[in-house]
Design an enzyme around this catalytic site. Structure first.
Site: not given
Length: 458
Positions: A181, A266, A440
């Site tokens: 949803g 579901g 990094h």
């Protein structure tokens, strides 16, 4: 006349085709039965098409944010038909690839139709009768339709029929505030629909920790998605061409009217029409095939893989089911479902990557735990990308230093969490990560810092 094979595989989802490949490579004859679309849920109505739509939604969202990055843009609009056409190409190409692979596989015979057991070793597919020494069930699942008052009187969509929309909804009402949803909610809001999400519970994605639920709610509300939580009495009625959803909530109007209704409440297994009773295969009360730690049913030569066994609801767990079955039957390697660490993602933007236990689950074990947490505003890569919503959280056993779980809600979180998952599988302490040097600038580089600031919880 019954045709005999070494193995029959019912269903061409994530586990079935790969198992066919391993079995045929081992010199076995295989019959693979598929009644509809090759590739299963992931390829046709799940991961691949929905994530293609998520990518389109992300593109339009970033285009609208162009000024934030010093980019001059004009009015941004969405060509919904082209969005859906791109989605269709992604899934059609993938489906065709699976189908061609199987149909070109030596010693694998494809039967297109509905399989039903006639006895423990025999199935029927239309006019064909097939038997095998071993049978593998890989039939997946489908959307469950809840018995809400009035649901039979209104048109509604499921995750499957959403894939066939040709008009952008003016106002999409979604019932169900969990993974399916929420992904549809954000993508359609970004496409230009008004979106209202109705959830019976007090918060979204109830299996997650409350801080995750709260953060996801804030992220989606910021984009203009409306939510109705604590909706205890959901009901539907027609209003002309529109659908009205009645809700009893703690606040807000008692009814919501929209152009389209999506039920995202579901799924259920595709096991009710297989004739499993004739094979003597046991199912639980919800219709899932009962399996042991090696995915074998109570009938020694019949196995169940993927969503139909209730042991996982993801593409990656279905594929891992294949790996477990192949390892035990072909490689002499005793792999087990219980060795698997729970991991999954919620593909809103930013995504939520999850591994292992939530903090709530860890607390329930009675262990002494420590928790580390850092906001994504502390991640240089997120700042550089202008995507600083969310946070990282890790949970550790204070005594053994074992990593119990992690939640990364933020840009790249679905990828970054994998490095934590690998250490969990290696059964190494969290210090393995704090002693590592990460590149990094990346999202992952903050993970050692999160582990380096663990604090005890009550």
């Amino acid at each position: 006349m019954t045709k005999h094979f070494d193995a029959i595989i019912i269903g061409a989802g994530q586990a079935g085709p790969s198992l066919a490949g391993r079995l045929t490579a081992a010199g076995k004859s295989v019959a693979l039965v598929e009644r509809k679309l090759f590739g299963g849920t992931c390829v046709n109505t799940g991961c691949m098409p929905t994530k293609a739509m998520v990518a389109s939604a992300y593109a339009v969202h970033m285009a609208r944010r162009g000024a934030d990055f010093g980019v001059t843009t004009g009015p941004v609009s969405v060509d919904f038909k082209r969005v859906m056409a791109r989605k269709d190409k992604v899934r059609t190409d993938a489906r065709t690839g699976v189908e061609n692979w199987l149909k070109g596989m030596e010693s694998c015979t494809i039967f297109e139709g509905h399989a039903q057991f006639e006895d423990p070793h025999t199935i029927r597919v239309g006019e064909e009768s097939l038997s095998a020494d071993q049978i593998f069930i890989n039939t997946g699942g489908r959307a469950a339709t809840p018995d809400f008052p009035g649901v039979d009187d209104v048109p509604f969509l499921t995750n499957v029929s959403m894939m066939d929309l040709d008009v952008l909804p003016t106002h999409l009402i979604i019932v169900g505030g969990s993974y399916i949803g929420l992904e549809f909610a954000q993508m359609f809001r970004r496409f230009g629909s008004e979106v209202t999400v109705i959830e019976k519970g007090p918060r979204l994605i109830a299996r997650e920790d409350p801080d995750i639920s709260d953060a996801v709610l804030a992220i989606l509300e910021k984009e203009g998605i409306r939510f109705r939580l604590n909706a205890e009495c959901i009901r539907f009625s027609r209003q002309g061409d529109n659908v009205t959803a009645g809700v009893d909530c703690t606040s807000g109007a008692p009814e919501i009217t929209g152009s389209h209704l999506l039920l995202a409440t579901g799924r259920r297994p595709n096991t009710d029409d297989l004739g499993l009773d004739k094979a003597g295969v046991k199912m639980d009360a919800r219709g899932y095939v009962e399996v042991d730690d090696t995915l074998c049913t109570n009938v020694p030569h019949i196995f169940a893989m993927g969503d139909c066994n209730g042991r996982g609801a993801f593409t990656h767990t279905a594929y891992n089911d294949f790996e477990i079955v192949a390892a035990n039957l072909l490689d002499g390697e005793p792999r087990r479902v219980s060795d698997r660490i729970s991991t999954y993602a919620l593909y809103i933007d930013p995504p939520l990557g999850r591994a292992g236990m939530s903090e709530t689950e860890a607390r329930k074990t009675g262990r002494k735990i420590t928790v580390g947490r850092r906001p994504m505003t502390r991640v240089g890569r997120a700042v550089e990308k202008g995507e600083t919503e969310g946070f990282m959280k890790v949970v550790v056993d204070a005594d053994s230093k074992e990593i119990l779980g992690a939640s990364i809600l933020g840009t790249g979180g679905d990828e970054a969490v994998q490095s934590i998952l690998d250490v969990m599988y290696a059964k190494k302490p969290y210090t393995t990560i704090t002693h590592a040097v990460h590149i990094h600038p990346t999202v992952s580089e903050l993970i050692p810092t999160v582990f380096g600031d663990l604090k005890p919880v009550g």
